[in-house]
Design an enzyme around this catalytic site. Structure first.
Site, PDB file in Angstrom:
ATOM      1  N   LYS A  15     -46.998  77.800 111.789  1.00 58.47           N
ATOM      2  CA  LYS A  15     -46.460  78.625 112.871  1.00 58.47           C
ATOM      3  C   LYS A  15     -44.951  78.431 112.891  1.00 58.47           C
ATOM      4  O   LYS A  15     -44.472  77.305 112.685  1.00 58.47           O
ATOM      5  CB  LYS A  15     -47.098  78.187 114.195  1.00 58.47           C
ATOM      6  CG  LYS A  15     -46.679  79.002 115.413  1.00 58.47           C
ATOM      7  CD  LYS A  15     -47.446  78.553 116.659  1.00 58.47           C
ATOM      8  CE  LYS A  15     -47.062  79.347 117.898  1.00 58.47           C
ATOM      9  NZ  LYS A  15     -47.828  78.928 119.097  1.00 58.47           N
ATOM     10  N   SER A  64     -50.153  82.646 121.772  1.00 63.74           N
ATOM     11  CA  SER A  64     -48.963  82.973 121.022  1.00 63.74           C
ATOM     12  C   SER A  64     -49.095  82.736 119.516  1.00 63.74           C
ATOM     13  O   SER A  64     -48.270  83.213 118.743  1.00 63.74           O
ATOM     14  CB  SER A  64     -47.790  82.125 121.528  1.00 63.74           C
ATOM     15  OG  SER A  64     -48.046  80.751 121.285  1.00 63.74           O
ATOM     16  N   SER A 123     -52.785  78.922 123.492  1.00 62.98           N
ATOM     17  CA  SER A 123     -52.258  79.656 122.333  1.00 62.98           C
ATOM     18  C   SER A 123     -52.877  79.341 120.978  1.00 62.98           C
ATOM     19  O   SER A 123     -52.583  80.022 120.000  1.00 62.98           O
ATOM     20  CB  SER A 123     -50.754  79.453 122.231  1.00 62.98           C
ATOM     21  OG  SER A 123     -50.127  80.320 123.113  1.00 62.98           O
TER      22      SER A 123
HETATM   23  N1  GLN Z   1     -50.392  82.458 127.181  1.00 64.15           N
HETATM   24  C1  GLN Z   1     -49.843  81.281 127.784  1.00 64.15           C
HETATM   25  C2  GLN Z   1     -48.383  81.500 128.132  1.00 64.15           C
HETATM   26  O1  GLN Z   1     -47.916  82.570 127.911  1.00 64.15           O
HETATM   27  C3  GLN Z   1     -50.003  80.109 126.875  1.00 64.15           C
HETATM   28  C4  GLN Z   1     -49.029  80.090 125.768  1.00 64.15           C
HETATM   29  C5  GLN Z   1     -49.183  78.905 124.878  1.00 64.15           C
HETATM   30  O2  GLN Z   1     -50.217  78.241 124.878  1.00 64.15           O
HETATM   31  N2  GLN Z   1     -48.150  78.633 124.121  1.00 64.15           N
HETATM   32  O3  GLN Z   1     -47.740  80.633 128.626  1.00 64.15           O
END
Ligand code: GLN
Length: 487
Positions: free
Chosen positions: A79, A154, A178
């Site tokens: 990532k 994400s 995410s």
């Molecule tokens: N969707 C969540 C956010 O927008 C979690 C994101 C993540 O786990 N990096 O904060």
């Protein structure tokens, strides 16, 4: 040698050992797939073909000399939140579009030392803030199961690349879901380890008390293999705990007979898509036929997870992202009139809307007069939620439920409605708030779209989750289903 792209890390490792193909051949075959499907999926921000082939060649030579680590010659992707020496590390943001890291993250270093071959860096929501990959400055990633739909976020690029058989395994990060939500939406396995299990050194920070690195793969066996290399104490991260790492792979085969699975009733209320609910209930029933038993558990504070998270995470992000000011780090605006103008314009130009929304919310909840009402209160509620889990783990070994309230949704559908978008993580956020490990495993389809079963374990018991997922994958074949255009 056909079908290399469909094989798991374990199968590829056996093929390399048997001399069926070389790592260079394997790497080239997957790089060809990345090139063929790269544009359609938009899963990559950077492809490191040259470095990958050089690493593959070195791995082949090491193997020929009877050397090489646990992942020698096996392809993976990172990532784009992990710092990689000499390679662009953008975190999905214009702010870091021209940032080339001078050092490797600890996990990048450990995976390289084990012989892994890195094909490139995957697309992601900007600074990992999002649930659909639509906040990336590099554009949304498409879900290989339906190109009109989001792969989740994400870590959408990592999930889409693994689901589309461009690579067998990817690293990812999880602050509120995410790793697990994109895994659920793409028919892959995603594991977020216990907070403190894996070093965060060199992982660009979003919300430091919640962020944790993990992996996305197609089998529990591969997840165990990769996690075994990544996990463990790192003196460069003061929150990384010095707790022995179990032999995840060795423990996979242990029976789940007698295991107690907790089911939280609140997770099956009206917010859950009925089709997903059926698949998840069937999966839980399948565990009973594998010898586990289920117990209802009550988590009175779990409904407060999303509001609590959306105070704590923005607060920490507003502090972490202050370093991107065009001076110390990040995009610098041109022709600034003075220092204040430089700060304002660099941050104004470098960050996207969602990141700005979080910074503003975070600054607000931390400001004098509001700190007690919001931030302090959220920290107190966070403890109550963690206590709900701890009480549950006095009675059960793992907690099972849905990973995501719906299957993959259409790109554009939720992007203008932050609250609806935030609710994507309603089932996953609790594990981050309490630091517990969580895993999503494929458990079927609704209208041709994948559904994930979510498992949460007690602190440092990733083994229980991997063992459950492995037993379930031995008994089902959901994870072997491949999106039609990527077979
Ligand atoms: N969707 C969540 C956010 O927008 C979690 C994101 C993540 O786990 N990096 O904060």
């Amino acid at each position: 040698m056909t079908g290399l792209h469909c094989r798991s890390l374990s199968e590829l490792s056996a093929g390399l050992d048997a001399g069926e193909f070389s790592s260079v051949e394997l790497t080239q075959a997957l790089l060809d797939r990345v090139a063929a499907h790269g544009e359609t999926l938009n899963a990559f921000i950077t492809v490191t073909a040259e470095q990958a082939l050089a690493a593959a060649d070195a791995a082949d030579k090491a193997r020929a000399a009877g050397k090489g680590g646990a992942l020698n010659g096996l392809p993976i992707v990172h990532k784009d939140i992990f710092c990689t020496r000499g390679v662009k590390t953008s975190c999905g943001s214009k702010m870091l579009d021209d940032f080339v890291s001078p050092y490797d993250a600890t996990i990048v270093e450990r995976l390289a030392a084990a012989g892994a071959v890195v094909l490139g860096k995957t697309n992601m929501d900007e600074f990992a803030m999002g649930s659909s990959n639509e906040t990336s400055w590099y554009g949304a990633v498409r879900n290989p199961w339906d190109l009109e739909r989001s792969p989740g976020g994400s870590s959408g690029g990592s999930a889409a690349a693994v689901a589309a058989r461009l690579v067998p395994a990817a690293t990812a990060t999880d602050t509120g879901g995410s790793i697990r939500q994109p895994a659920a939406l793409t028919n892959t396995i995603g594991i977020k380890p216990t907070y403190g299990r894996v070093s965060r050194y060199g992982m660009i920070a979003f919300a430091s008390s919640l962020d944790q690195a993990g992996v996305i793969t197609r089998t529990a066996e591969d997840a165990a293999r990769l996690l075994g290399v990544m996990a463990g104490f790192d003196e460069r991260d003061s929150t990384c705990l010095d707790v022995p790492v179990p032999d995840y792979t060795g423990e996979l085969g242990e029976s789940i007979e007698g295991l107690k699975i907790g089911v939280v009733r609140q997770h099956f209320d009206e917010g859950l898509d009925p089709g997903c609910g059926v698949r998840v209930s069937e999966a839980i029933a399948a565990f009973e036929s594998l010898g586990a038993s289920t117990v209802d558990v009550d988590m009175p504070n779990i409904d407060l997870s999303v509001p609590t998270y959306y105070v704590v995470a923005p607060a920490e992000c507003s502090s972490n992202l202050s370093r991107f000011d065009g001076v110390r780090f990040g995009h610098r605006a041109e022709n600034a009139e003075d220092l204040f103008d430089l700060y304002c314009r660099s941050r104004g130009e470098g960050f996207g809307d969602e990141v700005k929304r979080r910074i503003m919310t975070g600054t607000y909840v931390l400001s004098a007069g509001y700190y007690d009402a919001y931030y302090l209160k959220a920290q107190q509620v966070r403890h109550l939620i963690a206590d709900d889990f701890k009480r549950a783990f006095e009675k059960v070994d793992v907690i099972a439920g849905p990973t995501s309230p719906t299957p993959a949704f259409k790109l554009g559908d939720k992007v203008d409605d932050p609250i609806t978008m935030y609710l994507n993580d309603i089932y996953t956020i609790g594990a981050n708030l309490g630091g517990f490990p969580g895993l999503s495993v494929p458990c079927g389809f609704v209208d041709g779209l994948p559904v994930g079963l979510h498992l949460v374990g007690h602190h440092f018991d990733e083994s229980a989750l991997l063992r459950c997922a492995h037993a379930y994958q031995q008994a089902t074949d959901w994870h072997t289903q491949c999106p039609e255009d990527f077979a």
